[in-house]
Design a protein around this motif. Structure first.
Motif, PDB file in Angstrom:
ATOM      1  N   LEU A   7       9.274  -1.201 -32.833  1.00  9.00           N
ATOM      2  CA  LEU A   7       8.445  -0.206 -33.518  1.00  9.00           C
ATOM      3  C   LEU A   7       8.425   1.099 -32.730  1.00  9.00           C
ATOM      4  CD1 LEU A   7       6.676   0.390 -35.932  1.00  9.00           C
ATOM      5  CD2 LEU A   7       4.757  -0.601 -34.702  1.00  9.00           C
ATOM      6  N   SER A   8       8.395   1.016 -31.411  1.00  9.07           N
ATOM      7  CA  SER A   8       8.411   2.250 -30.610  1.00  9.07           C
ATOM      8  C   SER A   8       9.723   3.006 -30.808  1.00  9.07           C
ATOM      9  CB  SER A   8       8.169   1.951 -29.130  1.00  9.07           C
ATOM     10  OG  SER A   8       9.143   1.073 -28.627  1.00  9.07           O
ATOM     11  N   TYR A   9      10.839   2.299 -30.944  1.00  9.39           N
ATOM     12  CA  TYR A   9      12.126   2.945 -31.216  1.00  9.39           C
ATOM     13  C   TYR A   9      12.082   3.660 -32.565  1.00  9.39           C
ATOM     14  CZ  TYR A   9      17.054   3.587 -32.313  1.00  9.39           C
ATOM     15  OH  TYR A   9      18.257   4.140 -32.678  1.00  9.39           O
ATOM     16  N   ILE A  10      11.571   2.977 -33.583  1.00 10.29           N
ATOM     17  CA  ILE A  10      11.497   3.571 -34.931  1.00 10.29           C
ATOM     18  C   ILE A  10      10.600   4.808 -34.922  1.00 10.29           C
ATOM     19  CG2 ILE A  10      10.744   3.176 -37.319  1.00 10.29           C
ATOM     20  CD1 ILE A  10      13.263   1.598 -36.593  1.00 10.29           C
ATOM     21  N   ARG A  11       9.445   4.703 -34.279  1.00 10.80           N
ATOM     22  CA  ARG A  11       8.523   5.856 -34.238  1.00 10.80           C
ATOM     23  C   ARG A  11       9.165   7.042 -33.530  1.00 10.80           C
ATOM     24  NH1 ARG A  11       2.391   4.048 -33.130  1.00 10.80           N
ATOM     25  NH2 ARG A  11       2.171   6.286 -33.403  1.00 10.80           N
ATOM     26  N   LYS A  12       9.854   6.788 -32.423  1.00  8.61           N
ATOM     27  CA  LYS A  12      10.531   7.866 -31.700  1.00  8.61           C
ATOM     28  C   LYS A  12      11.641   8.459 -32.553  1.00  8.61           C
ATOM     29  CE  LYS A  12      12.943   9.018 -27.376  1.00  8.61           C
ATOM     30  NZ  LYS A  12      13.452  10.205 -27.966  1.00  8.61           N
ATOM     31  N   TRP A  13      12.420   7.607 -33.212  1.00 10.04           N
ATOM     32  CA  TRP A  13      13.503   8.096 -34.071  1.00 10.04           C
ATOM     33  C   TRP A  13      12.934   8.976 -35.180  1.00 10.04           C
ATOM     34  CZ3 TRP A  13      14.941   8.328 -39.092  1.00 10.04           C
ATOM     35  CH2 TRP A  13      16.258   8.685 -39.358  1.00 10.04           C
ATOM     36  N   LEU A  14      11.851   8.548 -35.785  1.00 10.87           N
ATOM     37  CA  LEU A  14      11.220   9.347 -36.841  1.00 10.87           C
ATOM     38  C   LEU A  14      10.787  10.701 -36.296  1.00 10.87           C
ATOM     39  CD1 LEU A  14       9.089   6.605 -38.618  1.00 10.87           C
ATOM     40  CD2 LEU A  14      11.079   7.787 -39.571  1.00 10.87           C
ATOM     41  N   ASP A  15      10.124  10.703 -35.148  1.00 12.73           N
ATOM     42  CA  ASP A  15       9.663  11.966 -34.546  1.00 12.73           C
ATOM     43  C   ASP A  15      10.841  12.874 -34.204  1.00 12.73           C
ATOM     44  OD1 ASP A  15       6.985  11.222 -34.748  1.00 12.73           O
ATOM     45  OD2 ASP A  15       6.893  10.440 -32.701  1.00 12.73           O
ATOM     46  N   ALA A  22       3.611   8.919 -36.224  1.00 11.38           N
ATOM     47  CA  ALA A  22       2.172   8.652 -36.308  1.00 11.38           C
ATOM     48  C   ALA A  22       1.725   8.505 -37.765  1.00 11.38           C
ATOM     49  CB  ALA A  22       1.392   9.765 -35.613  1.00 11.38           C
ATOM     50  N   LYS A  23       2.245   9.359 -38.651  1.00 12.83           N
ATOM     51  CA  LYS A  23       1.893   9.267 -40.073  1.00 12.83           C
ATOM     52  C   LYS A  23       2.412   7.967 -40.674  1.00 12.83           C
ATOM     53  CE  LYS A  23       2.399  11.471 -44.608  1.00 12.83           C
ATOM     54  NZ  LYS A  23       2.489  10.183 -45.265  1.00 12.83           N
ATOM     55  N   MET A  24       3.653   7.613 -40.328  1.00 14.71           N
ATOM     56  CA  MET A  24       4.218   6.357 -40.831  1.00 14.71           C
ATOM     57  C   MET A  24       3.364   5.182 -40.376  1.00 14.71           C
ATOM     58  SD  MET A  24       6.051   3.410 -39.824  1.00 14.71           S
ATOM     59  CE  MET A  24       6.521   3.902 -38.187  1.00 14.71           C
ATOM     60  N   TRP A  25       2.962   5.203 -39.096  1.00  8.65           N
ATOM     61  CA  TRP A  25       2.136   4.129 -38.545  1.00  8.65           C
ATOM     62  C   TRP A  25       0.806   4.039 -39.281  1.00  8.65           C
ATOM     63  CZ3 TRP A  25       2.502  -0.153 -36.030  1.00  8.65           C
ATOM     64  CH2 TRP A  25       1.374  -0.725 -35.432  1.00  8.65           C
ATOM     65  N   ALA A  76      10.360   8.162 -45.178  1.00 13.59           N
ATOM     66  CA  ALA A  76       9.658   7.393 -44.148  1.00 13.59           C
ATOM     67  C   ALA A  76       8.308   6.858 -44.629  1.00 13.59           C
ATOM     68  CB  ALA A  76       9.499   8.180 -42.857  1.00 13.59           C
ATOM     69  N   ASN A  77       8.180   6.638 -45.935  1.00 12.15           N
ATOM     70  CA  ASN A  77       6.980   6.030 -46.490  1.00 12.15           C
ATOM     71  C   ASN A  77       7.150   4.520 -46.449  1.00 12.15           C
ATOM     72  OD1 ASN A  77       5.713   8.511 -47.259  1.00 12.15           O
ATOM     73  ND2 ASN A  77       7.204   8.636 -48.917  1.00 12.15           N
ATOM     74  N   PRO A  78       6.215   3.813 -45.815  1.00  6.94           N
ATOM     75  CA  PRO A  78       6.354   2.361 -45.704  1.00  6.94           C
ATOM     76  C   PRO A  78       5.923   1.639 -46.979  1.00  6.94           C
ATOM     77  CG  PRO A  78       4.395   3.097 -44.556  1.00  6.94           C
ATOM     78  CD  PRO A  78       5.072   4.327 -45.074  1.00  6.94           C
ATOM     79  N   SER A  79       6.631   0.556 -47.280  1.00  7.56           N
ATOM     80  CA  SER A  79       6.270  -0.344 -48.378  1.00  7.56           C
ATOM     81  C   SER A  79       6.306  -1.758 -47.838  1.00  7.56           C
ATOM     82  CB  SER A  79       7.264  -0.230 -49.536  1.00  7.56           C
ATOM     83  OG  SER A  79       7.218   1.048 -50.115  1.00  7.56           O
ATOM     84  N   ILE A  80       5.280  -2.522 -48.162  1.00  4.24           N
ATOM     85  CA  ILE A  80       5.256  -3.917 -47.742  1.00  4.24           C
ATOM     86  C   ILE A  80       6.159  -4.702 -48.684  1.00  4.24           C
ATOM     87  CG2 ILE A  80       3.838  -5.993 -47.490  1.00  4.24           C
ATOM     88  CD1 ILE A  80       1.533  -4.138 -46.676  1.00  4.24           C
TER      89      ILE A  80
END
Length: 175
Positions: A7-15, A22-25, A76-80
């Motif tokens: 998750l930290s990799y994905i968040r960094k990649w998004l940023d 942060a918004k995705m989270w 980058a909008n999450p869907s379950i």
């Protein structure tokens, strides 16, 4: 199977690529909370069927580790995608091992009763006779609240990898 990333990799990649990790989270957290709230009535019902009120330990007799599969769209909008009541704890990679065993370790630390809690439970049990649903004794009510407070403190003390999703913390206070 897809490519696994932390998750930290994905968040960094998004940023790094013009999105907000942060918004995705936050969007993902909100979707998960809504899913949990939708499922809560059936979970409470199942709990009450398995644990009668006379054997209840302030609602802390069991726990569930759920696995949420989430997909991000092009914005980058999450869907379950799905929620797994019995997620796999097979560790096919070092990342799997780190994440899955970290979750298990932390979960067991959070739910493990302290010596003080065990003493309180024993004391509470002496206030209720077999078949009695609950006690109106003020001492019992006070001890039950103290037990609840001990349980919350234990969970917070061991919450490192997990994040409190609900109720939401606002400026260090639950709201």
């Amino acid at each position: 199977t897809g490519i696994k990333r932390s998750l930290s990799y994905i968040r960094k990649w998004l940023d790094d690529n013009g999105f907000s990790g942060a918004k995705m989270w936050e969007d993902m957290r909100q979707a998960i909370v809504k899913t949990l709230l939708a499922a809560a009535p059936s979970q409470v019902h199942a709990y009450r069927l398995c644990v009668p009120e006379s054997r209840d330990t302030c609602g802390f007799s069991c726990f569930t580790v759920l696995g949420f599969d989430v997909m991000l769209d092009q914005q980058a909008n999450p869907s379950i995608i799905e929620v797994n009541e019995l997620p796999s704890f097979d560790a096919d990679s070092p990342l799997d091992h780190e994440v899955k065993f970290g979750v298990l370790r932390e979960s067991f630390l959070m739910v493990s009763p302290t010596v003080q809690e065990l003493r309180q439970l024993k004391e509470l049990g002496s206030h209720i006779t077999p078949g009695q649903k609950s006690s109106t004794d003020p001492k019992y009510i006070k001890q039950r609240q103290e037990l609840f407070d001990l349980r919350i403190a234990q969970e917070k003390e061991h919450m490192k990898l997990c994040k409190l999703a609900f109720p939401v913390e606002v400026d260090g206070e639950e709201g």
